[in-house]
Motif scaffolding. Sequence first.
Motif, mmCIF file in Angstrom:
data_model
loop_
_atom_site.group_PDB
_atom_site.id
_atom_site.type_symbol
_atom_site.label_atom_id
_atom_site.label_comp_id
_atom_site.label_asym_id
_atom_site.label_seq_id
_atom_site.Cartn_x
_atom_site.Cartn_y
_atom_site.Cartn_z
ATOM 1 N N ALA A 190 0.964 -1.124 0.107
ATOM 2 C CA ALA A 190 0.168 0.115 0.067
ATOM 3 C C ALA A 190 0.946 1.149 0.054
ATOM 4 O O ALA A 190 0.468 2.249 -0.638
ATOM 5 C CB ALA A 190 -0.837 -0.112 1.336
ATOM 6 N N ARG A 193 2.288 1.974 -3.231
ATOM 7 C CA ARG A 193 1.044 2.547 -4.085
ATOM 8 C C ARG A 193 0.519 3.814 -3.968
ATOM 9 O O ARG A 193 -0.303 4.514 -4.671
ATOM 10 C CB ARG A 193 -0.067 1.816 -4.125
ATOM 11 N N TYR A 195 -0.474 5.166 -0.811
ATOM 12 C CA TYR A 195 -1.258 5.154 0.334
ATOM 13 C C TYR A 195 -0.687 5.673 1.672
ATOM 14 O O TYR A 195 -1.572 5.421 2.747
ATOM 15 C CB TYR A 195 -1.913 3.933 0.459
ATOM 16 N N ASP A 197 0.133 8.268 3.060
ATOM 17 C CA ASP A 197 -0.637 9.516 3.857
ATOM 18 C C ASP A 197 -2.006 8.998 4.638
ATOM 19 O O ASP A 197 -2.299 9.472 5.696
ATOM 20 C CB ASP A 197 -0.800 10.734 3.137
ATOM 21 N N LEU A 198 -2.572 8.136 3.586
ATOM 22 C CA LEU A 198 -4.075 7.772 4.266
ATOM 23 C C LEU A 198 -3.617 6.836 5.308
ATOM 24 O O LEU A 198 -4.584 6.758 6.379
ATOM 25 C CB LEU A 198 -4.761 6.916 3.132
ATOM 26 N N ILE A 199 -2.682 5.954 5.368
ATOM 27 C CA ILE A 199 -2.461 5.123 6.414
ATOM 28 C C ILE A 199 -2.068 5.870 7.669
ATOM 29 O O ILE A 199 -2.339 5.462 8.776
ATOM 30 C CB ILE A 199 -1.169 4.081 6.009
ATOM 31 N N VAL A 221 -8.359 0.966 4.190
ATOM 32 C CA VAL A 221 -7.230 1.650 3.417
ATOM 33 C C VAL A 221 -6.605 0.453 2.743
ATOM 34 O O VAL A 221 -6.256 0.592 1.341
ATOM 35 C CB VAL A 221 -6.255 2.206 4.284
ATOM 36 N N LEU A 222 -6.255 -0.752 3.113
ATOM 37 C CA LEU A 222 -5.312 -1.637 2.638
ATOM 38 C C LEU A 222 -6.193 -2.358 1.517
ATOM 39 O O LEU A 222 -5.731 -2.644 0.445
ATOM 40 C CB LEU A 222 -4.815 -2.524 3.408
ATOM 41 N N GLU A 224 -8.797 -0.983 -0.309
ATOM 42 C CA GLU A 224 -8.556 0.056 -1.388
ATOM 43 C C GLU A 224 -7.370 0.021 -2.262
ATOM 44 O O GLU A 224 -7.452 -0.131 -3.438
ATOM 45 C CB GLU A 224 -8.961 1.367 -0.748
ATOM 46 N N ALA A 225 -6.304 -0.091 -1.423
ATOM 47 C CA ALA A 225 -5.067 0.094 -2.254
ATOM 48 C C ALA A 225 -4.882 -1.365 -3.133
ATOM 49 O O ALA A 225 -4.267 -1.270 -4.075
ATOM 50 C CB ALA A 225 -4.081 0.040 -1.293
ATOM 51 N N GLU A 226 -5.423 -2.528 -2.560
ATOM 52 C CA GLU A 226 -5.205 -3.686 -3.260
ATOM 53 C C GLU A 226 -6.209 -3.783 -4.341
ATOM 54 O O GLU A 226 -5.813 -4.748 -5.390
ATOM 55 C CB GLU A 226 -5.323 -5.106 -2.358
ATOM 56 N N THR A 228 -7.221 -1.254 -6.423
ATOM 57 C CA THR A 228 -6.854 -0.209 -7.433
ATOM 58 C C THR A 228 -6.462 -1.145 -8.879
ATOM 59 O O THR A 228 -5.797 -2.040 -8.609
ATOM 60 C CB THR A 228 -5.919 0.811 -6.972
#
Length: 243
Positions: A190, A193, A195, A197-199, A221-222, A224-226, A228
């Motif tokens: 993540a 990719r 992510y 700041d979101l984490i 969050v993870l 969503e990252a996976e 994309t």
Amino acid sequence: MPDRAPAPIRMIPLAAIDEAALTRDRTAHDADALAELRDSIITSGLRMPIEVFAFAEPEGPLAYGLISGFRRLAAFRALAETSRNKAPYAAIPAFVREPASFQAALAAMVEENAIRAEVSAWEQGMVAVAARARGVFDTVDAAVEALFPSFSRQKRARIRAAALAAEELDGALTAPETLSSRQVLRLASALTRGYGDLIRHALAESRRTDPASQWQRLLPVLVEAETTETPDPLPDYARRPGR
């Protein structure tokens, strides 16, 4: 195991040694074992010197970083605090490693700890990050190659991923050493990719800071990252076997 260059034994003041200069593989103390070590030092002295390296620039009173001998140093510190005669424990016998032998000594410490007990992916990654930060190696990749030479290509790839996660999220997670290899790899993927700041935001906004709650907070969050369309930046072999 890497060769260790011979070096004279020096007496280094306890106050000049930073045991946190490098992330340790293992830092937990067994109270009974530490008491036995203290008794042994009182009776017979310290049989094996610790290993340190000199800072290029002293950090206040601290002039040396600890490589190996975490428990021995802790025992000396305890004796210096509790003994009536503190003078014998104000300084500890130590090998002062030069840069080349320092690398070998650090690699040996990592290898010995990996054999003695299972060390988490996060802790292995942090060792590589700390070695790079201290200037022992130019890059994390170089640190991983030198410190884990007997590991397979897949294991070294997982340690690089763990180093990325550890460096990006240092201090943000509670007890990150309890994360499984699979969890660390999901974080690293993540982060690569974009992510990060979101984490960090998710962790900062969480009211509960225990490891299980933090992980549950991160899962959306993870996921969503996976999901994309961006290709997974981690190589397939770094993911096997996940746990």
